[in-house]
Write a protein that holds these residues in place. Structure first.
Motif, PDB file in Angstrom:
ATOM      1  N   LEU A  44      49.793  33.536  38.933  1.00 34.67           N
ATOM      2  CA  LEU A  44      49.455  34.685  38.163  1.00 34.67           C
ATOM      3  C   LEU A  44      48.555  34.022  36.773  1.00 34.67           C
ATOM      4  O   LEU A  44      47.776  34.872  36.372  1.00 34.67           O
ATOM      5  CB  LEU A  44      50.989  35.161  37.539  1.00 34.67           C
ATOM      6  CG  LEU A  44      50.671  36.389  36.649  1.00 34.67           C
ATOM      7  CD1 LEU A  44      50.037  37.511  37.516  1.00 34.67           C
ATOM      8  CD2 LEU A  44      51.811  36.930  36.270  1.00 34.67           C
ATOM      9  N   ARG A  50      43.945  32.474  40.081  1.00 30.92           N
ATOM     10  CA  ARG A  50      43.699  33.736  40.243  1.00 30.92           C
ATOM     11  C   ARG A  50      42.357  33.951  40.988  1.00 30.92           C
ATOM     12  O   ARG A  50      42.439  35.113  41.747  1.00 30.92           O
ATOM     13  CB  ARG A  50      43.659  34.505  38.822  1.00 30.92           C
ATOM     14  CG  ARG A  50      45.006  34.352  38.186  1.00 30.92           C
ATOM     15  CD  ARG A  50      44.764  35.226  36.821  1.00 30.92           C
ATOM     16  NE  ARG A  50      43.829  34.890  36.062  1.00 30.92           N
ATOM     17  CZ  ARG A  50      43.362  34.274  34.908  1.00 30.92           C
ATOM     18  NH1 ARG A  50      44.629  33.643  34.585  1.00 30.92           N
ATOM     19  NH2 ARG A  50      42.626  34.280  33.921  1.00 30.92           N
ATOM     20  N   LYS A  51      41.353  33.425  40.850  1.00 32.08           N
ATOM     21  CA  LYS A  51      40.195  33.644  41.430  1.00 32.08           C
ATOM     22  C   LYS A  51      40.166  33.591  43.070  1.00 32.08           C
ATOM     23  O   LYS A  51      39.775  34.397  43.657  1.00 32.08           O
ATOM     24  CB  LYS A  51      39.122  32.476  41.036  1.00 32.08           C
ATOM     25  CG  LYS A  51      37.752  33.049  41.714  1.00 32.08           C
ATOM     26  CD  LYS A  51      36.657  31.935  41.181  1.00 32.08           C
ATOM     27  CE  LYS A  51      35.287  32.062  41.934  1.00 32.08           C
ATOM     28  NZ  LYS A  51      35.316  31.714  43.068  1.00 32.08           N
ATOM     29  N   ALA A  54      42.542  36.591  44.377  1.00 36.12           N
ATOM     30  CA  ALA A  54      41.565  37.651  44.543  1.00 36.12           C
ATOM     31  C   ALA A  54      40.939  37.765  45.907  1.00 36.12           C
ATOM     32  O   ALA A  54      40.751  38.857  46.403  1.00 36.12           O
ATOM     33  CB  ALA A  54      40.567  37.869  43.338  1.00 36.12           C
TER      34      ALA A  54
END
Length: 329
Positions: A44, A50-51, A54
């Motif tokens: 998180l 995070r990249k 995604a």
């Protein structure tokens, strides 16, 4: 001297450097338990994770984070994807913050998947989908075959004492398969679950120490049908490219340089044992003196063989409290 000061120039055709400097290899570790409680916060908050997360969400069409959060198994499909995401995120961090420029890559066991993405044999999105497809393929296979088999890992057991243990299996007609050798005295053996207590007792009598048992089992010659199933039902949907750098196969140290070799290596993981000493030997033969292990690794960077052979750097998750539980090599 920092790692960035040791960065080698582009490799020669045989994978070695051209000016006499040491080569650097990137190592993607095999999978250990990856529960949401341990790595959810990292997924998180870390920008690299995070990249990649995604990208995984886009590849699968749903939130990996949300499904991982409700998963109750260490090796569920979403646990596997989270491990892949974290391994790639740590490689991204290594490239950015250490100036890492590896000329050789390897990925024992589950680490093959991150390695395939890193060297460009498959786009990361395809590796995410491949991981999900293979997880379901294995789950389906083991729901009807070898349901009573585990892969047991143990240390401090010399080969001659292991030979005596295996001779005992042979004498009573008990099934087993060698699933790996990671270091001197460090072995992986697949056995029927009813044989596990006896195996542990024999290991102790030989002066060895039992570490953990994996379920479902891995890397056994008996799983040839799983290999065929994965090849027919999963790999047929993916087109691999030649790797951008040499990849050292975890089964025997073969140096892989083309798409066909990558496909064979990834299929070999089902029915051929891991042999880390061969990987180390061939990494050294390619001029590697420094390895960077990127990902949530609790094993490979700690092996005596690794530490004695290379300068070792790790880029992993924040240190977590250790626990005695099953993990997957």
């Amino acid at each position: 001297m920092t790692l960035s000061e040791r960065i080698p120039p582009p490799p020669a055709p045989d994978g070695t450097t051209t000016d006499g400097r040491d080569a650097t290899a990137i190592v993607f570790p095999g999978m250990g338990p990856s529960s949401f409680a341990e790595v959810g916060k990292f997924l998180l908050l870390d920008p690299y994770a995070r990249k990649r997360l995604a990208e995984a969400d886009e590849a699968l069409g749903y939130s990996v984070f949300d499904r991982f959060r409700t998963s109750e198994e260490d090796y569920s499909v979403h646990s596997q994807i989270a491990f892949l995401v974290n391994s790639m995120a740590m490689a991204d961090r290594a490239l950015d913050t250490l100036g890492l420029s590896p000329t050789v890559c390897t990925g024992p066991s589950f680490g093959q998947k991150a390695a395939a993405a890193f060297v460009g044999s498959l786009p990361f999105a395809d590796v995410v989908r491949l991981t999900a497809d293979l997880a379901r393929c294995e789950e389906e296979y083991f729901s009807g075959a070898y349901e009573d088999v585990v892969t047991h890992s143990f240390v401090r057991t010399p080969q001659d004492r292991l030979d005596e243990i295996l001779a005992g299996f042979d004498d009573r007609g008990a099934w087993y398969d060698v699933s790996g050798r990671l270091d001197a005295g460090f072995h992986m053996l697949s056995v029927r679950e009813k044989e596990l207590d006896g195996l542990k007792a024999a290991i102790s009598a030989a002066g060895g120490y039992s570490m953990y048992s994996m379920r479902p089992p891995v890397h056994a010659a008996a799983f040839g049908e799983l290999r065929h199933k994965a090849e027919a039902e999963v790999f047929g949907g993916y087109e691999l490219a030649d790797p951008s750098m040499p990849v050292v196969a975890d089964q025997d140290g073969t140096v892989v340089r083309d798409a066909a070799g990558m496909r064979t290596m990834m299929l070999d993981t089902f029915d051929r044992p891991v042999h880390w000493p061969s990987v180390v030997e061939n990494l050294m033969g390619l001029g590697v003196r420094t390895v960077c292990v990127t990902g949530p690794d609790n094993l490979f960077h700690r092996l005596d063989l690794t530490k004695d052979s290379f300068q070792v750097h790790t880029v992993g998750l924040p240190r977590k409290r250790s626990r005695e539980r099953e993990r997957r090599a």
